[in-house]
Design a protein around this motif. Structure first.
Motif, short mmCIF file in Angstrom:
data_model
loop_
_atom_site.label_atom_id
_atom_site.label_comp_id
_atom_site.label_asym_id
_atom_site.label_seq_id
_atom_site.Cartn_x
_atom_site.Cartn_y
_atom_site.Cartn_z
N CYS A 26 0.84 -1.19 0.00
CA CYS A 26 0.00 0.00 0.00
C CYS A 26 0.88 1.25 0.00
O CYS A 26 2.08 1.18 0.27
CB CYS A 26 -0.95 0.01 1.20
SG CYS A 26 -0.14 0.08 2.81
N VAL A 27 0.23 2.37 -0.34
CA VAL A 27 0.86 3.68 -0.27
C VAL A 27 -0.16 4.62 0.36
O VAL A 27 -1.37 4.36 0.31
CB VAL A 27 1.29 4.22 -1.66
CG1 VAL A 27 2.43 3.39 -2.24
CG2 VAL A 27 0.12 4.28 -2.62
N PRO A 28 0.28 5.73 0.95
CA PRO A 28 -0.67 6.70 1.48
C PRO A 28 -1.51 7.29 0.35
O PRO A 28 -0.98 7.60 -0.73
CB PRO A 28 0.21 7.78 2.11
CG PRO A 28 1.54 7.13 2.32
CD PRO A 28 1.67 6.11 1.23
N VAL A 29 -2.80 7.43 0.57
CA VAL A 29 -3.70 8.00 -0.44
C VAL A 29 -3.23 9.40 -0.83
O VAL A 29 -3.35 9.80 -1.99
CB VAL A 29 -5.16 7.99 0.06
CG1 VAL A 29 -6.04 8.88 -0.79
CG2 VAL A 29 -5.70 6.57 0.05
N PRO A 114 6.72 0.19 12.84
CA PRO A 114 7.93 0.41 12.03
C PRO A 114 8.40 -0.91 11.44
O PRO A 114 8.15 -1.98 12.01
CB PRO A 114 8.94 0.96 13.04
CG PRO A 114 8.43 0.59 14.37
CD PRO A 114 6.95 0.42 14.25
N PRO A 115 9.06 -0.85 10.29
CA PRO A 115 9.53 -2.10 9.68
C PRO A 115 10.64 -2.72 10.52
O PRO A 115 11.43 -2.01 11.15
CB PRO A 115 10.05 -1.66 8.32
CG PRO A 115 10.42 -0.23 8.49
CD PRO A 115 9.46 0.32 9.52
N PRO A 116 10.70 -4.04 10.53
CA PRO A 116 11.78 -4.68 11.27
C PRO A 116 13.10 -4.50 10.53
O PRO A 116 13.11 -4.38 9.30
CB PRO A 116 11.37 -6.15 11.30
CG PRO A 116 10.52 -6.32 10.08
CD PRO A 116 9.81 -5.01 9.89
N PRO A 124 14.96 0.61 2.66
CA PRO A 124 14.55 2.00 2.41
C PRO A 124 13.22 2.07 1.65
O PRO A 124 12.59 3.12 1.62
CB PRO A 124 15.69 2.57 1.57
CG PRO A 124 16.36 1.40 0.96
CD PRO A 124 16.17 0.26 1.92
N LEU A 125 12.79 0.96 1.04
CA LEU A 125 11.53 0.97 0.29
C LEU A 125 10.31 0.78 1.20
O LEU A 125 9.19 1.01 0.76
CB LEU A 125 11.54 -0.14 -0.77
CG LEU A 125 12.63 -0.06 -1.82
CD1 LEU A 125 12.56 -1.26 -2.76
CD2 LEU A 125 12.57 1.23 -2.59
N VAL A 126 10.53 0.38 2.45
CA VAL A 126 9.43 0.09 3.37
C VAL A 126 9.33 1.16 4.44
O VAL A 126 10.29 1.44 5.15
CB VAL A 126 9.64 -1.30 4.04
CG1 VAL A 126 8.54 -1.59 5.04
CG2 VAL A 126 9.72 -2.38 2.99
N SER A 127 8.15 1.78 4.52
CA SER A 127 7.90 2.79 5.56
C SER A 127 7.41 2.16 6.85
O SER A 127 7.79 2.57 7.93
CB SER A 127 6.85 3.80 5.10
OG SER A 127 7.37 4.69 4.19
N ALA A 128 6.50 1.18 6.73
CA ALA A 128 5.89 0.58 7.90
C ALA A 128 5.24 -0.74 7.51
O ALA A 128 5.12 -1.06 6.34
CB ALA A 128 4.85 1.52 8.50
N MET A 136 -1.10 -8.88 7.01
CA MET A 136 -0.15 -7.78 7.20
C MET A 136 0.10 -7.17 5.82
O MET A 136 0.21 -7.88 4.83
CB MET A 136 1.14 -8.28 7.82
CG MET A 136 0.94 -8.83 9.21
SD MET A 136 2.44 -9.52 9.90
CE MET A 136 3.26 -8.03 10.40
N VAL A 137 0.17 -5.84 5.77
CA VAL A 137 0.36 -5.12 4.52
C VAL A 137 1.59 -4.23 4.67
O VAL A 137 1.75 -3.56 5.69
CB VAL A 137 -0.89 -4.27 4.19
CG1 VAL A 137 -0.69 -3.52 2.89
CG2 VAL A 137 -2.13 -5.13 4.13
N VAL A 138 2.43 -4.22 3.66
CA VAL A 138 3.64 -3.41 3.68
C VAL A 138 3.33 -2.03 3.10
O VAL A 138 2.83 -1.92 1.98
CB VAL A 138 4.76 -4.09 2.87
CG1 VAL A 138 5.99 -3.20 2.78
CG2 VAL A 138 5.11 -5.44 3.50
N LEU A 139 3.61 -0.99 3.89
CA LEU A 139 3.46 0.40 3.43
C LEU A 139 4.76 0.81 2.77
O LEU A 139 5.82 0.81 3.40
CB LEU A 139 3.15 1.33 4.61
CG LEU A 139 3.01 2.81 4.29
CD1 LEU A 139 1.79 3.07 3.40
CD2 LEU A 139 2.90 3.62 5.57
#
Length: 155
Positions: A26-29, A114-116, A124-128, A136-139
């Protein structure tokens, strides 16, 4: 939270979820400009392998990023449900080629972690990482997915 998080810690976040292969991301809208059908991209010489090429979006030339390839999963396989999610970060605009759009919903702050760390640093590609009742969804960090402007100018 990670330095790539595009939201204020402790606040709810509206996201757009989508599929890349069998994984949901996902990404922030707030980073999404529009969702459009897939159009053929014009390849560019010496572009990174994850850049399919460029398309003209109402007079603005923008790169199309094969998100599957960008995430290290190999090139995307063309499919009927594929779309391009047009995202922007400051003045940078790009299209993310994804397999399908899933949903848009608000995530409570308590579900955002926060990402592990995977080794010395988190990706660096994962925000949360967002935990829902069923999965579970990767932001993704939009600013890290976009091609490096300095690299594009040097080519």
């Amino acid at each position: 939270m990670s330095r790539n998080v595009a939201y204020a810690a402790g606040e709810d976040l509206q996201i757009l979820s989508f599929e890349v292969g069998t994984q949901t991301y996902c990404v922030p809208v707030g980073a999404v400009r529009e969702i459009r059908g897939v159009t053929p991209a014009t390849p560019l010489p010496d572009a990174p392998p994850f850049v399919r090429g460029v398309i003209n979006l109402r007079g603005q030339v923008m790169p199309v990023i094969d998100l599957s390839q960008r995430l290290g999963k190999g090139p995307a396989i063309d499919g009927a449900r594929q779309v391009i999610i047009v995202v922007e970060h400051h003045d940078d605009v790009a299209g993310l080629l994804v397999d399908a759009v899933c949903d848009s919903f608000i995530v409570p702050a308590s579900a955002i972690s926060p990402p592990p760390a995977l080794g010395e640093e988190a990706s660096p590609l994962v925000s949360a990482v967002i935990t829902t009742e069923t999965t579970m969804v990767v932001l993704l960090a939009v600013e890290a997915i976009l091609p490096e402007r300095a690299a594009a100018l040097a080519a």
